[in-house]
Design a protein around this motif. Structure first.
Motif, PDB file in Angstrom:
ATOM      1  N   HIS A 259      27.296  48.168   8.828  1.00 30.62           N
ATOM      2  CA  HIS A 259      27.976  49.330   9.420  1.00 30.62           C
ATOM      3  C   HIS A 259      28.266  48.999  10.883  1.00 30.62           C
TER       4      HIS A 259
ATOM      5  N   GLY B  88      20.359  46.753   0.354  1.00 28.22           N
ATOM      6  CA  GLY B  88      20.606  47.493  -0.878  1.00 28.22           C
ATOM      7  C   GLY B  88      19.587  47.242  -1.959  1.00 28.22           C
TER       8      GLY B  88
ATOM      9  N   GLU C 226      22.026  47.728   6.322  1.00 31.71           N
ATOM     10  CA  GLU C 226      21.318  48.468   5.280  1.00 31.71           C
ATOM     11  C   GLU C 226      21.104  47.552   4.081  1.00 31.71           C
TER      12      GLU C 226
ATOM     13  N   TRP D 158      26.793  50.879  -4.272  1.00 28.34           N
ATOM     14  CA  TRP D 158      27.515  49.791  -3.612  1.00 28.34           C
ATOM     15  C   TRP D 158      26.864  48.438  -3.889  1.00 28.34           C
ATOM     16  N   PHE D 159      25.561  48.425  -4.109  1.00 30.23           N
ATOM     17  CA  PHE D 159      24.885  47.178  -4.473  1.00 30.23           C
ATOM     18  C   PHE D 159      25.438  46.668  -5.805  1.00 30.23           C
TER      19      PHE D 159
ATOM     20  N   TYR E 115      39.094  43.179  -1.076  1.00 32.15           N
ATOM     21  CA  TYR E 115      37.810  42.619  -0.669  1.00 32.15           C
ATOM     22  C   TYR E 115      37.836  41.119  -0.939  1.00 32.15           C
TER      23      TYR E 115
ATOM     24  N   CYS F 132      28.982  45.303  -5.457  1.00 31.40           N
ATOM     25  CA  CYS F 132      29.026  43.934  -4.936  1.00 31.40           C
ATOM     26  C   CYS F 132      28.633  42.940  -6.014  1.00 31.40           C
TER      27      CYS F 132
ATOM     28  N   ASP G 239      21.442  51.617  -5.606  1.00 30.43           N
ATOM     29  CA  ASP G 239      22.599  51.949  -4.760  1.00 30.43           C
ATOM     30  C   ASP G 239      23.887  51.564  -5.472  1.00 30.43           C
TER      31      ASP G 239
ATOM     32  N   GLU H 241      31.873  43.670   5.717  1.00 31.44           N
ATOM     33  CA  GLU H 241      31.140  44.849   5.239  1.00 31.44           C
ATOM     34  C   GLU H 241      29.851  44.514   4.494  1.00 31.44           C
ATOM     35  N   TYR H 242      29.781  43.322   3.888  1.00 37.32           N
ATOM     36  CA  TYR H 242      28.590  42.997   3.101  1.00 37.32           C
ATOM     37  C   TYR H 242      28.192  41.546   3.334  1.00 37.32           C
TER      38      TYR H 242
ATOM     39  N   VAL I 278      21.658  42.059  -1.148  1.00 31.52           N
ATOM     40  CA  VAL I 278      22.936  42.535  -0.616  1.00 31.52           C
ATOM     41  C   VAL I 278      22.643  43.405   0.600  1.00 31.52           C
TER      42      VAL I 278
ATOM     43  N   ARG J 173      24.413  45.714   3.557  1.00 34.55           N
ATOM     44  CA  ARG J 173      25.632  46.435   3.946  1.00 34.55           C
ATOM     45  C   ARG J 173      25.720  46.509   5.465  1.00 34.55           C
TER      46      ARG J 173
END
Length: 1479
Positions: free
Chosen positions: A442, A402, A400, A408-409, A475, A412, A406, A616-617, A438, A440
């Motif tokens: 999954h 980013g 995904e 989560w973007f 992380y 990060c 977002d 994860e990223y 960035v 993501r």
């Protein structure tokens, strides 16, 4: 030792005795019975080791279960053994079986075996059970060709790979209870074509991790379609297999669409780069052209100067007294000419230097452009790889991208900024970091592993409840080897499979190397790259861009490492899950610049279990440097971008431009000459300075405006021809010049070399700076007609395949020594020869690039089948076989530089072929390949698809990035099985050729030239079309609400332009375009767009609610429109059609001619939507808004001034005033039957009205103003209303026909009010209460002398005489006492028998959907109840519709008037052609 042997012998005897006892044998007779024994069994205990089998030489079956056997021995005595069970023992190794060559079944389950080995000689094995062991890899089975059943359940196997490929006879396979995680491993089982029973999730074992992934069963059933049982379930049903295949195909289609969208975005980015490059190169190119032109001018002047000097030296002098004067004069002139010549040469040299300078600038721009292209492609390839991974994992690994919106973007971004210390990067000139992207990750399988390990740790550790395990989560950044940059393949492996196979850091081979510091990750990489750049002497900025993998890590029990040299291995840190090393123990060259406490927090981390590191990223970033790095690309871009500003270019490149000006202004200055536009004999002789053509050897036409080289072919002695800087588009006039050696046609507009011929001595040819594109065609012309050319210049032409031009030219023009000013080396000539040799389809090429598979490999991929087979299949051709040509089914000849498809005549079984990225200009040579199912021709120069018309079995066709301009209908009409068509990046303008391809499912035609919305109508019949991509076509921008428009007209679509079609979009499309009659719909029905010959428009029963026939001038000849039985609420766009005379709108929902303006709060959602649509039934907007917004007053301007006949029956109209009917000033016939009108009003403007039909309404009275201005009315129909009185009819002085049947008129006095109608000829009053009075007829006959027909019965002269007689008798005789009130006693016996009135349909004009109404019969006396029931029966919509109904009268009236016929209204019921009401 002897004693020990004796003890073993005694023990062995006891074991053998136990064996005999358990199998019913007598130990004493074992020598006799043993030879006859074929089966032995021993369960649970009593047989600790295998002994005594020498007594059983004929043994075929041995079963030993749950014994303490540790090694396999003594089986060499059983050579006939066929079945062996050594289950639930203590075996650790497979051995001792080499002599059992007849063994067919081997059961070694529930032991401690770790390796499959020593089975190579057991080639007859059919069943092998090794379940419940400790096996980690599948191996040692390659020789077991007869193996049919293999059980490896309950082991530790994680990979299948190609280990079972040689065991192609396997029918039953159990791999349950292992560690198989990836769908790719299941795909490997697809090569077991006999596999019928597969278990990966046997109930007796734990499932493999892969079984917990989404779409697991679907994936298995698709890739192994022959399966009958899966995980103990019966899956033999055909429906199950079809469902699995359909599901997978949908996913493949979906990801193919997304990949194409990603590739399209790349093309857009590359187009932008190309535009920028063109802008960047514009200034250098203009300078080069300018300087080149000046050089040509100077060279011409210099030649003239040198020629004149030579001529002067040849002039003889005959007078001696002039000799001395001539000598001095000639010396002065010679010195002056020498000086001028030197000036010419000096200026020429300077100009050439400037050209060299600007050529260098062009090269610099090209280099930077290529670097930018490489970056864009790299980013796009990564995105495509993400999508391919998603497809291969069936969505269990998703990526995904980013955006700043977002959370989560931003998290990060903040994480990277928090772990960036500027002091660490100060020595590299880096001041900051910028995050560009960035992504993501999954990954469901890696997450499941992570959670399992995390849970196991919590269960194993006996820690206090107060410990927060979340603090052990961190992380961290993955640290890769600086000398081996993180490549795409390695990164994808990490993101898909985790850190199991990653390259570990030196000294920490057992752990994953991570860090919480950006400097620890990046500083070693930066140092390495800068060191490399310095060693090469380059200034490389690649270190500025970087990638990071951010992983969630469970640190568990972590301990500290105190020394940098201390090896990070599990043995040095027992019980630890992870090890950290603080920054103070890490050597770094940037540490000396530090003056902060960041090092106290920065650590290296080493995690021993890769499953506890979850990627994860992925972050793409760039460093911000101290000095802003601005490439040439950017700086020149600024120059071009600001060209319009004053002195902007001069400001940036002022020194260079000043230098250019200085050179151009150097002496000598060449004076311009008149431009030659057209060549003739006189002009040529003048330019050449000759008297006749045969004297001309040099002709310089440089710098003119010549478009054709007429007369050139007559210069047979010509040796040198210069036509540079002209306006030539072709060179077909240059032919048969046998002595021509030098030809310069540079800086023109030449698009083809066709026509050049007979230049057999040509040595030098300059074709630079033209418009040549077709490489192979132009080279073939030169090869045939310029066989001796040595020096060729073709630079700066827009070749279709520029990368291969040089090798193509050198390979075909063998005499060349220089190409584009560069000498041709021997190695280059050899490479070109090899290049040309490979450009033909030879037997060697067929053998190398073909396959013989009869079925495609089932793999989740969007690649063509030919490409997949060439990469994965091992079924290559054997040239020793007979008819090996016929065995070829797949052919992959991508990138072979082919110029022609040939030598395929014998490939009659070819099914999949790919010829992408070649130099093909047309499709040929495939006529014999009639079984071809898939053809890929991407990246060629093909201009039409003529060569595929015979390939009737073709299902998939791809011809992206070619030069196609049209889709020939005769080609595609034969491709009835075509379900996939991709023609992106071509020049296609029409889709008409696809109308009959009803099997088409996917159509990709983005970035073409489709511009008209009418092209969408060609796709309406493609009911199976699911995916359509038209992005980048002109229609996307030209068509209003393009997306909704396409969705509405192609309802089967599931995705459009790479975006899924959502249900709300479909509803919106229906609301917006449903029931909208447009010009495109008319074109679709007519088959052409010439509306000038249209006179009638017939569109009934089509749910139309708006009219948008634009532009209206194109429909100016339409005079008759029939739109009955639709959903119109107003006249809509019809008001703009200028010449309509007849309009039928029966059975609609007309509220008014123009829509009523409602308050926003009272509008429905649909009405609100219609307000935004041009020419809708609600809220008209646009250019005609001023004429639509008026109220309902008398000042409204007239509209539709040619309209004469209007049908508005059965529309539910309640208010005539709101109808705005008064604006139709020239209306003559108005039909309003079957509505709910209660008051006659709003007719003031209809002063020319001749017939008005108001039957079947609710009119109760006629008001004073109802007919105040209808003095021209000839016929009035008011049947089936509620009239009781007949007032205010005196204005109808010309009325000839009046229908009042089925009303509520009771009194004879109301009939007397008809005296005011002096012209009345026909009257109907039957069905009223007054008609039951016998005397009503004589009364009307007497009082209305002009009356001719009453209630459908003609009035004779005798009846009129009797009425007068009885009127006289009325004055003498007393009133009769009759039960029926009558003032004329005895008159009833004189009247004829009551006759029923029949109102029949009359003939109507053609051009309408005809209205068929059942005959209505009414008796002379009908009560009110009967009339009421009849009224109700007539109000149901569509009651009178039928396919064979008759034509309407108003069309006939209009036609008669157009022909100049008499306008006199015929008597109703007497003339079948006269106007009549329509009921």
């Amino acid at each position: 030792m002897i004693e020990s042997d004796i003890q073993n012998q005694v023990a062995s005897e006891e074991i053998i005795k136990e064996l005999c006892t358990c199998n019913g044998l007598c130990y004493e007779r074992i020598e006799h019975e043993g030879a006859e024994t074929q089966t032995l069994e021993m369960f649970f205990s009593g047989y600790p080791r295998i002994v005594g089998l020498s007594f059983f030489p004929n043994l075929t079956s041995l079963t030993l279960v749950r014994q303490s056997i540790q090694t396999i021995s003594d089986l060499e005595n059983c050579p006939l053994l066929r079945e062996l069970w050594l289950a639930e023992c203590c075996l650790t190794k497979i051995e001792g079986l080499s002599q059992c060559v007849h063994l067919q079944k081997l059961y070694l389950y529930c032991n401690k075996i770790s390796t499959i080995e020593n089975l190579e000689d057991l080639t007859k094995l059919e069943v092998v059970w090794l379940n419940g062991n400790q096996i980690k890899e599948i191996e040692g089975l390659s020789t077991l060709q007869n193996l049919k059943e293999l059980n490896l359940a309950g082991n530790s196997i994680s990979k299948i790979g190609h280990r079972l490929d040689t065991s192609g006879q396997i029918e039953k396979l159990n791999l349950s209870g292992n560690r198989i995680c990836s769908f790719k491993e299941i795909t490997n089982l697809a090569r077991l074509y006999n596999l019928r029973d597969l278990c990966l999730n046997d109930p007796q074992y734990d499932p493999n991790p892969v079984c917990r992934l989404s779409n697991y069963a679907t994936h298995a059933l698709y890739h192994i379609p022959q399966l009958q049982r899966l995980d103990t379930y019966d899956v033999a049903s055909k429906q199950i297999k079809e469902l699995a295949e359909a599901t997978v195909m949908k996913k493949v289609m979906y990801y193919n669409m997304r990949i194409k969208s990603a590739q399209r975005l790349l093309e857009e980015e590359l187009d932008k780069l190309r535009e920028r490059k063109c802008k960047l190169q514009k200034l250098p190119e203009e300078r080069i052209k300018h300087f080149s032109c000046n050089i040509k001018h100077l060279e011409r002047e210099l030649e003239d100067l040198q020629a004149s000097s030579k001529l002067r030296m040849r002039v003889p002098r005959t007078f001696d007294d002039e000799k001395s004067d001539w000598d001095s004069e000639s010396i002065n002139e010679a010195s002056k000419e020498f000086s001028t010549e030197q000036q010419f040469l000096h200026k020429l040299e300077c100009l050439k230097k400037r050209i060299t300078f600007w050529n260098k600038k062009l090269e610099e721009v090209e280099v930077i452009y290529q670097l930018e292209v490489k970056k864009k492609k790299k980013t796009s390839n990564l995105a495509v790889q993400f999508l391919l991974t998603e497809l291969e994992t069936v969505g269990n690994t998703r990526f995904e991208e980013g955006s700043p919106s977002d959370p989560w973007f931003n998290s990060c971004y903040d994480l990277i900024l928090s772990r960036f210390c500027a002091l660490d990067f100060k020595s590299y000139g880096i001041t900051g970091v910028k995050v560009n992207r960035v992504i993501r990750v999954h990954n469901r399988i890696l997450r499941l592993k992570f959670e399992e390990k995390f849970q196991d740790f919590m269960e194993e550790e006996d820690l206090n409840d107060s410990i927060d395990y979340r603090k052990m989560l961190e992380y961290l950044f993955y640290v890769s080897n600086p000398e081996v940059p993180l490549k795409k393949k390695q990164m994808m492996q990490i993101l898909e499979e985790g850190f199991q196979e990653t390259q570990k850091a030196p000294g920490s081979e057992e752990a994953v190397f991570l860090s919480n510091s950006l400097s620890i990750c990046e500083c070693p990489r930066i140092e390495y790259l800068q060191k490399q750049a310095r060693s090469k002497g380059d200034f490389d900025e690649s270190y500025r861009q970087g990638k990071l993998i951010i992983s969630k890590v469970f640190l568990g029990n972590s301990v500290q490492a105190h020394h940098e040299t201390e090896p990070i291995i599990q043995a040095n840190f027992p019980g630890a899950s992870s090890v950290f090393r603080p920054r103070q123990y890490v050597t770094c060259s940037s540490q000396q610049f530090r003056n902060c406490d960041c090092s106290l927090r920065q650590c290296e981390w080493f995690v021993f279990d890769p499953d506890l590191v979850l990627p994860e990223y992925v972050v793409e970033f760039e460093f911000v440097t101290l000095v802003k790095m601005e490439t040439l690309f950017t700086s020149l871009s600024n120059v071009v971008a600001e060209e319009g500003r004053r002195n902007s270019a001069g400001f940036i490149l002022s020194r260079d431009l000043q230098c250019d000006d200085q050179v151009l202004n150097m002496e000598p200055i060449v004076k311009p000459k008149p431009k030659i536009v057209c060549l003739d004999e006189k002009t040529i002789l003048t330019v050449a300075g000759a008297n006749i053509y045969n004297q001309i050897t040099v002709l310089n036409l440089h710098g003119n405006r010549v478009t054709k080289l007429r007369e050139i072919s007559k210069l047979t002695a010509l040796q040198k021809l210069i036509v540079s800087f002209n306006e030539l588009t072709c060179l077909d006039d240059v032919y048969h010049l046998p002595y021509l050696e030098y030809f310069d046609a540079s800086h023109n507009h030449v698009i083809t070399l066709e026509g050049i011929r007979g230049l057999n001595k040509l040595k030098h040819l300059d074709l630079s700076w033209n418009q040549l594109k077709k490489t192979w065609e132009e080279i073939n012309v030169l090869r045939r007609h310029t066989p001796t050319v040595l020096n060729l210049n073709i630079k700066h032409n827009p070749w279709h395949k520029p990368a291969s031009v040089r090798l193509s030219v050198i390979g075909q023009l063998r005499t060349l020594s220089h190409l584009d000013g560069v000498p041709i080396s021997e190695d280059e000539a050899a490479a070109a020869a090899h290049f040309i040799a490979e450009s033909k389809i030879s037997q060697v090429a067929l053998l190398e690039h073909s396959r013989t598979d009869t079925e495609t490999i089932r793999i989740l991929s969007v690649l063509p089948h030919a490409k997949i087979l060439s990469q994965l299949s091992k079924k290559k051709l054997d040239i020793l076989q007979n008819n090996w040509f016929t065995l070829i089914t797949a052919l992959d000849l991508d990138g072979q530089h082919l110029s022609k498809i040939c030598n395929l005549e014998k490939l009659e079984n070819l099914r999949w072929a790919s010829f992408s990225n070649n130099n093909l200009t047309r499709i040929e040579g495939l006529d014999s390949c009639l079984n071809l199912e898939e053809l890929t021709l991407d990246g060629n120069c093909i201009s039409n698809l003529e060569g595929i018309s015979k390939l009737s079995k073709l299902m998939r066709l791809s011809a992206n990035n070619n030069h196609l301009t049209s889709l020939e209908r005769h080609v595609f009409d034969s491709l009835l099985h075509l379900h996939y068509l991709s023609l992106e990046n071509n020049r296609i303008t029409s889709l008409a050729g696809l109308q009959k391809n009803s099997a088409l499912i996917e159509l990709y035609i983005s970035n073409n030239y489709v511009s008209s919305s009418q092209e969408i109508y060609h796709l309406k019949g493609l009911n199976n079309l699911v995916i359509l991509d038209m992005y980048g076509n002109l229609i996307v921008w030209k068509q209003d609400n393009y997306r909704l428009f396409v969705i509405f007209h192609i309802p089967s679509l599931k995705a459009l332009d790479g975006v899924a079609v959502e249900p709300p979009e479909m509803e919106t499309a229906k609301d917006l375009f449903g029931g909208k009659l447009t010009s495109d719909m008319v074109v679709e029905r007519l088959g052409h767009s010439d509306f000038s010959k249209m006179q009638e428009l017939n569109w009934t029963a089509s749910m139309i609610r708006t009219i948008d026939l634009m532009p209206p001038d194109q429909f100016k000849n339409i005079y008759s429109v029939n739109l009955q039985n639709n959903n119109l609420t107003s006249f809509s766009g019809l008001i703009f059609l200028p010449n309509i005379k007849v309009l039928c709108l029966n059975y609609n929902h007309i509220e008014s001619i123009l829509p009523r303006q409602k308050h926003q709060n009272h509008l429905s959602n649909r009405q609100l939507l219609h307000q935004k649509v041009t020419s809708s039934g609600y809220g008209q907007q646009g250019a005609y808004k001023a004429s639509r917004d008026g109220g309902f007053n008398d000042s409204l301007s007239p509209i539709m001034q040619n309209l004469e006949v209007l049908h508005l029956g059965y529309n539910g109209i309640t208010n005539l005033a709101l109808l705005q009917i008064s604006r139709l000033k020239n209306l003559k016939y108005l039909f309003l039957q079957g509505n709910e009108i209660s008051q006659i009003e709003g007719l003031e403007g209809l002063q020319l009205l001749q017939e008005l039909v108001l039957d079947h309404n609710r009119v109760k009275m006629i008001s004073e103003n109802s007919f105040a201005k209808q003095s021209s009315l000839l016929a009035l129909h008011l049947e089936e209303n509620r009239l009781r009185e007949l007032n205010h009819l005196q204005s109808l002085v010309k009325l000839q026909k009046l229908s009042l049947g089925l009303n509520k008129i009771q009194d004879l006095s109301e009939l007397e009010k008809l005296d005011c109608l002096p012209c009345l000829k026909e009257l109907t009053i039957c069905g009223n209460p007054v008609s039951r009075k016998i005397c009503h007829r004589p009364l009307l006959v007497f009082r209305l002398p002009s009356l001719q027909v009453l209630d459908g019965i003609m009035i004779s002269s005798e009846e009129r005489a009797r009425a007068e007689i009885h009127l006289l008798e009325q004055q003498v005789l007393p009133m009769a006492n009759s039960p029926i009130e009558c003032v004329f006693p005895g008159l009833q016996t004189m009247l004829p028998k009551p006759c029923a009135v029949r109102i029949a349909n009359l003939n109507l004009l053609s051009g309408f959907s005809h209205l068929h109404v059942p005959e209505f019969v009414a008796p002379p006396t009908v009560d009110d109840a009967t009339g009421s029931e009849s009224n109700k029966a007539r109000k149901s919509k569509n009651a009178g519709l039928g396919p064979s109904s008759l034509r309407s009268v108003h069309a006939e009236v209009a036609l008669r008037q157009a022909k100049g016929a008499s306008a006199t209204l015929p008597s109703h019921g007497t003339s079948p052609s006269g106007p009549s009401r329509t009921t």
